[in-house]
Motif scaffolding. Structure first.
Motif, PDB file in Angstrom:
ATOM      1  N   GLY A   1       0.799  -1.216   0.000  1.00 36.29           N
ATOM      2  CA  GLY A   1       0.000   0.000   0.000  1.00 36.29           C
ATOM      3  C   GLY A   1       0.831   1.265   0.000  1.00 36.29           C
ATOM      4  N   GLU A   2       2.127   1.154  -0.268  1.00 36.43           N
ATOM      5  CA  GLU A   2       3.004   2.314  -0.362  1.00 36.43           C
ATOM      6  C   GLU A   2       3.277   2.612  -1.835  1.00 36.43           C
ATOM      7  OE1 GLU A   2       3.875   4.086   2.214  1.00 36.43           O
ATOM      8  OE2 GLU A   2       2.879   2.706   3.613  1.00 36.43           O
ATOM      9  N   TYR A   3       3.676   3.871  -2.103  1.00 37.01           N
ATOM     10  CA  TYR A   3       3.929   4.247  -3.479  1.00 37.01           C
ATOM     11  C   TYR A   3       5.071   3.433  -4.075  1.00 37.01           C
ATOM     12  CZ  TYR A   3       0.972   8.343  -2.810  1.00 37.01           C
ATOM     13  OH  TYR A   3      -0.085   9.165  -2.565  1.00 37.01           O
ATOM     14  N   GLN A   4       4.896   3.061  -5.319  1.00 35.41           N
ATOM     15  CA  GLN A   4       5.979   2.413  -6.043  1.00 35.41           C
ATOM     16  C   GLN A   4       7.152   3.383  -6.176  1.00 35.41           C
ATOM     17  OE1 GLN A   4       5.870  -0.705  -7.068  1.00 35.41           O
ATOM     18  NE2 GLN A   4       3.744  -1.271  -7.432  1.00 35.41           N
ATOM     19  N   GLU A   5       8.347   2.840  -6.329  1.00 31.06           N
ATOM     20  CA  GLU A   5       9.523   3.686  -6.491  1.00 31.06           C
ATOM     21  C   GLU A   5       9.537   4.339  -7.872  1.00 31.06           C
ATOM     22  OE1 GLU A   5      13.012   1.441  -5.742  1.00 31.06           O
ATOM     23  OE2 GLU A   5      12.517   1.026  -3.622  1.00 31.06           O
ATOM     24  N   ASP A   6      10.214   5.471  -7.937  1.00 27.16           N
ATOM     25  CA  ASP A   6      10.464   6.176  -9.202  1.00 27.16           C
ATOM     26  C   ASP A   6       9.191   6.682  -9.877  1.00 27.16           C
ATOM     27  OD1 ASP A   6      13.187   5.587  -8.893  1.00 27.16           O
ATOM     28  OD2 ASP A   6      12.946   3.649  -9.885  1.00 27.16           O
ATOM     29  N   LEU A   7       8.145   6.955  -9.097  1.00 24.18           N
ATOM     30  CA  LEU A   7       6.930   7.526  -9.677  1.00 24.18           C
ATOM     31  C   LEU A   7       7.009   9.046  -9.777  1.00 24.18           C
ATOM     32  CD1 LEU A   7       4.060   5.517  -7.919  1.00 24.18           C
ATOM     33  CD2 LEU A   7       4.753   5.374 -10.309  1.00 24.18           C
ATOM     34  N   PHE A   8       7.670   9.664  -8.800  1.00 21.34           N
ATOM     35  CA  PHE A   8       7.631  11.116  -8.680  1.00 21.34           C
ATOM     36  C   PHE A   8       9.006  11.713  -8.912  1.00 21.34           C
ATOM     37  CE2 PHE A   8       4.325   9.337  -5.954  1.00 21.34           C
ATOM     38  CZ  PHE A   8       3.201   9.964  -6.482  1.00 21.34           C
ATOM     39  N   GLY A   9       9.004  12.903  -9.530  1.00 23.85           N
ATOM     40  CA  GLY A   9      10.244  13.629  -9.736  1.00 23.85           C
ATOM     41  C   GLY A   9      10.609  14.444  -8.511  1.00 23.85           C
ATOM     42  N   ASP A  10      11.673  15.226  -8.642  1.00 19.39           N
ATOM     43  CA  ASP A  10      12.124  16.057  -7.526  1.00 19.39           C
ATOM     44  C   ASP A  10      11.090  17.110  -7.144  1.00 19.39           C
ATOM     45  OD1 ASP A  10      14.477  14.636  -7.457  1.00 19.39           O
ATOM     46  OD2 ASP A  10      15.584  16.081  -8.710  1.00 19.39           O
ATOM     47  N   ASP A  11      10.230  17.475  -8.092  1.00 21.64           N
ATOM     48  CA  ASP A  11       9.202  18.483  -7.809  1.00 21.64           C
ATOM     49  C   ASP A  11       7.970  17.887  -7.149  1.00 21.64           C
ATOM     50  OD1 ASP A  11       8.234  17.026  -9.905  1.00 21.64           O
ATOM     51  OD2 ASP A  11       7.865  18.726 -11.243  1.00 21.64           O
ATOM     52  N   GLY A  12       7.976  16.583  -6.896  1.00 23.78           N
ATOM     53  CA  GLY A  12       6.836  15.948  -6.251  1.00 23.78           C
ATOM     54  C   GLY A  12       5.732  15.548  -7.197  1.00 23.78           C
ATOM     55  N   GLU A  13       5.903  15.824  -8.494  1.00 26.14           N
ATOM     56  CA  GLU A  13       4.894  15.470  -9.482  1.00 26.14           C
ATOM     57  C   GLU A  13       5.230  14.116 -10.109  1.00 26.14           C
ATOM     58  OE1 GLU A  13       2.294  17.302  -9.888  1.00 26.14           O
ATOM     59  OE2 GLU A  13       2.975  18.978  -8.656  1.00 26.14           O
ATOM     60  N   LEU A  14       4.205  13.473 -10.642  1.00 24.79           N
ATOM     61  CA  LEU A  14       4.440  12.233 -11.377  1.00 24.79           C
ATOM     62  C   LEU A  14       5.386  12.490 -12.551  1.00 24.79           C
ATOM     63  CD1 LEU A  14       0.805  10.846 -11.541  1.00 24.79           C
ATOM     64  CD2 LEU A  14       2.710   9.734 -10.394  1.00 24.79           C
ATOM     65  N   THR A  15       6.328  11.583 -12.772  1.00 26.56           N
ATOM     66  CA  THR A  15       7.189  11.716 -13.938  1.00 26.56           C
ATOM     67  C   THR A  15       6.368  11.449 -15.200  1.00 26.56           C
ATOM     68  OG1 THR A  15       7.819   9.380 -13.976  1.00 26.56           O
ATOM     69  CG2 THR A  15       9.135  10.862 -12.586  1.00 26.56           C
ATOM     70  N   PRO A  16       6.806  11.959 -16.357  1.00 25.61           N
ATOM     71  CA  PRO A  16       6.069  11.676 -17.591  1.00 25.61           C
ATOM     72  C   PRO A  16       5.895  10.187 -17.848  1.00 25.61           C
ATOM     73  CG  PRO A  16       7.636  13.451 -17.957  1.00 25.61           C
ATOM     74  CD  PRO A  16       7.911  12.920 -16.582  1.00 25.61           C
TER      75      PRO A  16
ATOM     76  N   GLY B   1      -2.042  17.606 -10.657  1.00 32.56           N
ATOM     77  CA  GLY B   1      -0.951  18.331 -10.063  1.00 32.56           C
ATOM     78  C   GLY B   1      -0.843  18.109  -8.576  1.00 32.56           C
ATOM     79  N   ARG B   2      -1.699  17.258  -8.046  1.00 33.38           N
ATOM     80  CA  ARG B   2      -1.652  16.963  -6.613  1.00 33.38           C
ATOM     81  C   ARG B   2      -1.076  15.576  -6.417  1.00 33.38           C
ATOM     82  NH1 ARG B   2      -6.869  18.970  -7.190  1.00 33.38           N
ATOM     83  NH2 ARG B   2      -7.739  16.898  -7.117  1.00 33.38           N
ATOM     84  N   THR B   3      -0.270  15.407  -5.402  1.00 37.14           N
ATOM     85  CA  THR B   3       0.212  14.084  -5.070  1.00 37.14           C
ATOM     86  C   THR B   3      -0.969  13.254  -4.596  1.00 37.14           C
ATOM     87  OG1 THR B   3       2.348  14.968  -4.421  1.00 37.14           O
ATOM     88  CG2 THR B   3       1.770  12.787  -3.594  1.00 37.14           C
ATOM     89  N   PRO B   4      -1.141  12.041  -5.086  1.00 37.55           N
ATOM     90  CA  PRO B   4      -2.256  11.206  -4.653  1.00 37.55           C
ATOM     91  C   PRO B   4      -2.260  11.009  -3.149  1.00 37.55           C
ATOM     92  CG  PRO B   4      -1.128  10.240  -6.522  1.00 37.55           C
ATOM     93  CD  PRO B   4      -0.299  11.385  -6.069  1.00 37.55           C
ATOM     94  N   ALA B   5      -3.442  10.859  -2.604  1.00 32.68           N
ATOM     95  CA  ALA B   5      -3.576  10.669  -1.163  1.00 32.68           C
ATOM     96  C   ALA B   5      -2.919   9.373  -0.735  1.00 32.68           C
ATOM     97  CB  ALA B   5      -5.051  10.652  -0.769  1.00 32.68           C
ATOM     98  N   LYS B   6      -2.248   9.416   0.399  1.00 30.14           N
ATOM     99  CA  LYS B   6      -1.692   8.195   0.965  1.00 30.14           C
ATOM    100  C   LYS B   6      -2.817   7.294   1.451  1.00 30.14           C
ATOM    101  CE  LYS B   6       2.885   8.440   1.016  1.00 30.14           C
ATOM    102  NZ  LYS B   6       3.756   7.368   0.539  1.00 30.14           N
ATOM    103  N   SER B   7      -2.572   5.990   1.391  1.00 26.77           N
ATOM    104  CA  SER B   7      -3.577   5.066   1.900  1.00 26.77           C
ATOM    105  C   SER B   7      -3.654   5.187   3.403  1.00 26.77           C
ATOM    106  CB  SER B   7      -3.217   3.632   1.515  1.00 26.77           C
ATOM    107  OG  SER B   7      -1.960   3.289   2.030  1.00 26.77           O
ATOM    108  N   SER B   8      -4.854   5.010   3.947  1.00 24.95           N
ATOM    109  CA  SER B   8      -5.048   5.086   5.383  1.00 24.95           C
ATOM    110  C   SER B   8      -5.336   3.708   5.922  1.00 24.95           C
ATOM    111  CB  SER B   8      -6.200   6.035   5.717  1.00 24.95           C
ATOM    112  OG  SER B   8      -7.372   5.643   5.055  1.00 24.95           O
ATOM    113  N   GLY B   9      -4.883   3.473   7.099  1.00 23.76           N
ATOM    114  CA  GLY B   9      -5.025   2.140   7.678  1.00 23.76           C
ATOM    115  C   GLY B   9      -6.438   1.851   8.138  1.00 23.76           C
TER     116      GLY B   9
END
Length: 438
Positions: free
Chosen positions: A148-163, A418-426
């Motif tokens: 339930g954690e984000y996969q690696e290498d999804l986001f760039g240094d700006d916090g946005e999804l990479t192309p 442009g928003r980082t997806p919400a983290k999963s909640s337990g």
């Protein structure tokens, strides 16, 4: 059993499998709605099947919600009070701050489910509710790992999804809902920004067959054709976008882009096949130039009629871009303004500052690596829409060129606006026992 019912039941089985296999706590689903509630819901029988399986779903740790039947009336009334709906619309869910709405006229909208943004912008979203849920689950399977954690290498240094990550999400969405107009639009825009114009055009043709009145689809097609050295087709696409645009500011923006395409016509059409075809055998270059000049003047007049403050808005956009040292945005906003009002003193006075910014030495530290990662690096700056497009289209008195949004949930370049997806909640339930589809 009807074909439509069979299709929905098949998709419900696929949804069930994905919910069962999802990380614990990532999704939360309600119990099936009762027969009486379903009968009283007013939903078409094949649509009601989803609520007959899950009376409400919360997906991706709250990133998207399909509302329980009991909440539809209240949510619809609240949206109506805000002026965000059309007669006959029904709010059935949320994605971020935007609404998921069953459209009163799916044929005209180009989709059964429409995404309605906070400002009332309507974007054709999904071909059906069951496909929407299935496609969202597909997106989240790309985003999150088995814990339930984000996969690696999804986001760039700006916090946005990479192309690359963005395209994976969009293609996965379209695998599960091939007729989803909004996801296909975002994919086309991503391809165009990366210079893959042929692929972008193919996606847009498919999109516009499904949603022929989607104004942003026609506008994007114009940008693709302009980048592909097809100015005649670009002008036609921008004109069609202007015809469909309900907002006067957006209409003026589309007409300004058509003016810009015509301004580029002589150099763009000289050696090109399209330019030769467009050139009449009965008229010479002088007559053609006169005709293009007359057409530009008509388009400029129409743009100013739609928005008398267009030139002032463009001047403000250029000033903000200069302040932010955004050369590409400043170039485009200035070009659009001068295409409509060539002699505007405020815009002309900004040319020296733009030239100074263009000549300023660039910081080479890490520049090559950043350029390699930039999907817009090889795209003509005049073709970039960046996040200023929405502001320029609205043409407010002081539109900051990077503060507003292109179509979609925030930014058309990102499935998450442009928003980082919400983290999963337990503590949320993501598994339920299988049920037969008798």
């Amino acid at each position: 059993m009807s074909e439509e019912r069979r299709r929905v039941l098949n998709n419900l089985d696929r949804i069930e499998d994905r919910l069962r296999d999802a990380p614990e706590g990532l999704h939360d689903v309600g119990e099936p709605a009762g027969d009486d509630d379903l009968a009283a819901s007013g939903l078409a029988p094949h649509v009601a099947l989803l609520w007959g399986a899950y009376d409400g779903l919360e997906l991706g740790g709250g990133e998207a919600r399909i509302l329980p039947l009991a909440d539809h009336a209240e949510a619809t009334a609240a949206a109506e009070a805000e002026g965000r709906l059309r007669p006959g619309d029904r709010v059935i869910g949320e994605r971020g701050r935007d609404l998921l709405v069953l459209a009163a006229d799916p044929h005209a909208e180009g989709a059964d489910v429409v995404l309605v943004e906070e400002d009332g912008e309507r974007l054709p979203c999904a071909s059906s509710v069951d496909r929407l849920v299935l496609a969202l689950l597909g997106e989240f399977s790309v985003l999150f790992d088995e814990d339930g954690e984000y996969q690696e290498d999804l986001f760039g240094d700006d916090g946005e999804l990479t192309p690359a990550a963005e395209r994976r999400l969009l293609r996965r969405h379209l695998d599960l809902d091939p007729d989803a107009p909004l996801a296909r639009f975002r994919l086309a825009q991503s391809l165009r920004r990366a210079g893959e114009l042929r692929g972008a055009a193919q996606e847009l043709r498919q999109l516009l067959r499904r949603a022929p009145e989607f104004v942003w689809g026609h506008l994007e097609l114009g940008r693709v054709r302009l980048g592909d050295a097809r100015p005649v087709e670009a002008v036609a696409a921008f004109r069609r976008a202007a015809e469909l645009a309900a907002d006067p500011g957006l209409r003026a923006h589309c007409l300004a882009l058509a003016c810009l395409a015509l301004s580029n016509m002589p150099s763009a059409t000289g050696p090109s096949a399209q330019g030769k075809k467009a050139m009449s055998s009965k008229t010479g270059p002088a007559e053609q130039d006169a005709k293009a000049s007359s057409e530009r003047a008509a388009l400029a007049a129409a743009a100013l009629a739609a928005n008398p403050n267009f030139a002032a808005a463009q001047e403000a956009a250029v000033r903000d871009a200069l302040a932010g040292e955004d050369l590409a945005a400043a170039d485009e906003q200035l070009a659009l303004g001068l295409a409509v009002v060539p002699g505007h003193l405020g815009l002309l006075s900004l040319r020296p500052a733009l030239a100074e910014l263009r000549e300023r030495p660039q910081d080479d530290e890490g520049g090559d690596e950043e350029g390699d990662d930039d999907p817009d690096a090889d795209v003509d700056p005049a073709l970039r829409d960046d996040d200023a497009e929405r502001v320029a289209a609205r043409a407010r008195p002081e539109p900051p060129p990077t503060a507003d949004r292109a179509p979609g949930t925030g930014s058309a370049s990102s499935p998450y606006g442009g928003r980082t997806p919400a983290k999963s909640s337990g503590g949320r339930r993501s598994r339920r026992p299988a049920r037969s589809r008798g």
